[in-house]
Design a protein around this motif. Structure first.
Motif, PDB file in Angstrom:
ATOM      1  N   LEU A  29      12.175   6.208   2.493  1.00  0.00           N
ATOM      2  CA  LEU A  29      10.808   6.421   2.938  1.00  0.00           C
ATOM      3  C   LEU A  29      10.757   6.411   4.459  1.00  0.00           C
ATOM      4  N   ASN A  30      10.164   7.439   5.019  1.00  0.00           N
ATOM      5  CA  ASN A  30      10.005   7.532   6.472  1.00  0.00           C
ATOM      6  C   ASN A  30      11.329   7.382   7.230  1.00  0.00           C
ATOM      7  N   GLY A  31      12.365   8.032   6.698  1.00  0.00           N
ATOM      8  CA  GLY A  31      13.638   8.073   7.400  1.00  0.00           C
ATOM      9  C   GLY A  31      14.517   6.852   7.235  1.00  0.00           C
ATOM     10  N   GLN A  32      14.166   5.956   6.319  1.00  0.00           N
ATOM     11  CA  GLN A  32      15.015   4.784   6.113  1.00  0.00           C
ATOM     12  C   GLN A  32      14.938   4.299   4.666  1.00  0.00           C
ATOM     13  N   PHE A  33      15.958   3.563   4.269  1.00  0.00           N
ATOM     14  CA  PHE A  33      15.963   2.977   2.934  1.00  0.00           C
ATOM     15  C   PHE A  33      15.209   1.652   2.968  1.00  0.00           C
ATOM     16  N   ILE A  34      14.363   1.455   1.959  1.00  0.00           N
ATOM     17  CA  ILE A  34      13.475   0.294   1.895  1.00  0.00           C
ATOM     18  C   ILE A  34      13.809  -0.538   0.663  1.00  0.00           C
ATOM     19  N   ASP A  35      13.848  -1.853   0.839  1.00  0.00           N
ATOM     20  CA  ASP A  35      13.987  -2.759  -0.299  1.00  0.00           C
ATOM     21  C   ASP A  35      12.660  -2.839  -1.041  1.00  0.00           C
ATOM     22  N   TYR A  36      12.737  -2.939  -2.353  1.00  0.00           N
ATOM     23  CA  TYR A  36      11.548  -3.123  -3.180  1.00  0.00           C
ATOM     24  C   TYR A  36      11.656  -4.440  -3.929  1.00  0.00           C
ATOM     25  N   HIS A  83       4.139  -5.110 -23.858  1.00  0.00           N
ATOM     26  CA  HIS A  83       4.596  -6.493 -23.859  1.00  0.00           C
ATOM     27  C   HIS A  83       4.798  -6.985 -22.417  1.00  0.00           C
ATOM     28  N   ARG A  84       5.142  -6.026 -21.531  1.00  0.00           N
ATOM     29  CA  ARG A  84       5.498  -6.383 -20.159  1.00  0.00           C
ATOM     30  C   ARG A  84       4.957  -5.342 -19.184  1.00  0.00           C
ATOM     31  N   LEU A  85       4.506  -5.832 -18.031  1.00  0.00           N
ATOM     32  CA  LEU A  85       4.078  -4.958 -16.940  1.00  0.00           C
ATOM     33  C   LEU A  85       4.925  -5.271 -15.717  1.00  0.00           C
ATOM     34  N   GLU A  86       5.154  -4.246 -14.899  1.00  0.00           N
ATOM     35  CA  GLU A  86       5.921  -4.420 -13.658  1.00  0.00           C
ATOM     36  C   GLU A  86       5.182  -3.801 -12.488  1.00  0.00           C
ATOM     37  N   MET A  87       5.459  -4.363 -11.332  1.00  0.00           N
ATOM     38  CA  MET A  87       5.053  -3.767 -10.064  1.00  0.00           C
ATOM     39  C   MET A  87       6.291  -3.792  -9.169  1.00  0.00           C
ATOM     40  N   LYS A  88       6.563  -2.695  -8.497  1.00  0.00           N
ATOM     41  CA  LYS A  88       7.655  -2.616  -7.525  1.00  0.00           C
ATOM     42  C   LYS A  88       6.999  -2.323  -6.190  1.00  0.00           C
ATOM     43  N   ILE A  89       7.167  -3.259  -5.256  1.00  0.00           N
ATOM     44  CA  ILE A  89       6.425  -3.206  -4.001  1.00  0.00           C
ATOM     45  C   ILE A  89       7.391  -3.248  -2.820  1.00  0.00           C
ATOM     46  N   LEU A 106      15.222  -4.953  -5.325  1.00  0.00           N
ATOM     47  CA  LEU A 106      15.995  -3.721  -5.457  1.00  0.00           C
ATOM     48  C   LEU A 106      16.385  -3.302  -4.037  1.00  0.00           C
ATOM     49  N   LYS A 107      17.618  -3.535  -3.680  1.00  0.00           N
ATOM     50  CA  LYS A 107      18.087  -3.277  -2.324  1.00  0.00           C
ATOM     51  C   LYS A 107      18.088  -1.779  -2.023  1.00  0.00           C
ATOM     52  N   GLU A 108      17.461  -1.433  -0.894  1.00  0.00           N
ATOM     53  CA  GLU A 108      17.426  -0.057  -0.395  1.00  0.00           C
ATOM     54  C   GLU A 108      17.128   0.939  -1.525  1.00  0.00           C
ATOM     55  N   ALA A 109      16.084   0.668  -2.285  1.00  0.00           N
ATOM     56  CA  ALA A 109      15.762   1.424  -3.496  1.00  0.00           C
ATOM     57  C   ALA A 109      15.044   2.745  -3.243  1.00  0.00           C
ATOM     58  N   LYS A 110      14.335   2.854  -2.131  1.00  0.00           N
ATOM     59  CA  LYS A 110      13.577   4.084  -1.851  1.00  0.00           C
ATOM     60  C   LYS A 110      13.859   4.540  -0.431  1.00  0.00           C
ATOM     61  N   LYS A 161      -3.774  10.159   3.930  1.00  0.00           N
ATOM     62  CA  LYS A 161      -2.386  10.583   4.153  1.00  0.00           C
ATOM     63  C   LYS A 161      -1.599   9.642   5.067  1.00  0.00           C
ATOM     64  N   ASP A 162      -2.152   9.307   6.201  1.00  0.00           N
ATOM     65  CA  ASP A 162      -1.416   8.473   7.149  1.00  0.00           C
ATOM     66  C   ASP A 162      -1.127   7.083   6.601  1.00  0.00           C
ATOM     67  N   GLU A 163      -2.098   6.497   5.912  1.00  0.00           N
ATOM     68  CA  GLU A 163      -1.869   5.161   5.362  1.00  0.00           C
ATOM     69  C   GLU A 163      -0.962   5.208   4.128  1.00  0.00           C
ATOM     70  N   LEU A 164      -1.050   6.279   3.335  1.00  0.00           N
ATOM     71  CA  LEU A 164      -0.222   6.392   2.133  1.00  0.00           C
ATOM     72  C   LEU A 164       1.250   6.589   2.475  1.00  0.00           C
ATOM     73  N   LYS A 165       1.523   7.391   3.490  1.00  0.00           N
ATOM     74  CA  LYS A 165       2.926   7.714   3.776  1.00  0.00           C
ATOM     75  C   LYS A 165       3.724   6.493   4.239  1.00  0.00           C
ATOM     76  N   GLU A 166       3.037   5.432   4.610  1.00  0.00           N
ATOM     77  CA  GLU A 166       3.755   4.214   4.990  1.00  0.00           C
ATOM     78  C   GLU A 166       4.473   3.603   3.794  1.00  0.00           C
ATOM     79  N   TRP A 167       3.883   3.753   2.581  1.00  0.00           N
ATOM     80  CA  TRP A 167       4.446   3.085   1.399  1.00  0.00           C
ATOM     81  C   TRP A 167       4.748   4.016   0.232  1.00  0.00           C
TER      82      TRP A 167
END
Length: 177
Positions: free
Chosen positions: A160-167, A126-132, A154-158, A31-37
């Motif tokens: 998470l933890n009280g803030q918008f995160i770029d992916y 045909h195509r695979l994606e990862m959004k990190i 992707l600017k401020e796409a998620k 849980k603690d490590e997952l909630k970071e991302w």
């Protein structure tokens, strides 16, 4: 039940209803490590939610699995999936996580190599994606090691933890593998 033996004690298999306790304990341990991302730990805070989540995942996996558990020496240690599938455009977005204690030993690289091959060969993508998430350095290195190329931000796409995160978006085409 679908399962694939890899090497060095690594097995990929679908999640089953009988996994409620093991899966719930795995999520709680991570849980603690997952909630970071990720937000996965919020979806299975109770065993009832875990049972509902497993039922949903089993439905997603019928008739063709797209979500798999990672076992190491017969213990659940993580998950890999195509958590977004676009049949029209023959593409899938990869999601994954692994308990911290098992990171750095090549387990995720082997598991994702399986998923990539499965995506191209079985699902005919045909195509695979990862959004990190921008700050997730280990995942960025993993994507590059697997042959994915950075394609954009992707600017401020998620939120998470009280803030918008770029992916950062990474892509891999079948012909590039």
């Amino acid at each position: 039940m679908f399962q694939q033996e890899l090497e060095n004690g690594i097995r990929i298999r679908v999640l089953e209803q009988s996994d409620i306790d093991a899966y719930h304990n795995l999520i709680m341990e991570a849980k603690d490590e997952l909630k970071e991302w990720l937000t996965v730990s919020e979806k299975v805070a109770t065993k009832e939610q875990t049972a509902e989540n497993i039922a949903y995942q089993m439905k997603v996996n019928d008739p063709v699995p797209t979500l798999f558990m990672i076992e190491f020496e017969n213990q659940l240690v993580g998950q890999i999936s195509f958590h977004t599938v676009d049949d029209t455009n023959q593409s899938g977005e990869i999601g994954y996580w692994l308990l911290k204690a098992y990171q750095g030993h090549g387990i995720m690289t082997k598991a994702l190599n399986f998923l990539i091959t499965y995506g191209f060969m079985t699902l005919k993508f045909h195509r695979l994606e990862m959004k990190i998430a921008k700050g997730n350095t280990k995942s960025h290195l993993l994507a590059k090691r697997l042959g994915f190329r950075q394609e954009g931000v992707l600017k401020e796409a998620k939120y998470l933890n009280g803030q918008f995160i770029d992916y950062i978006v990474y892509g891999l085409l079948e012909q590039d593998k």
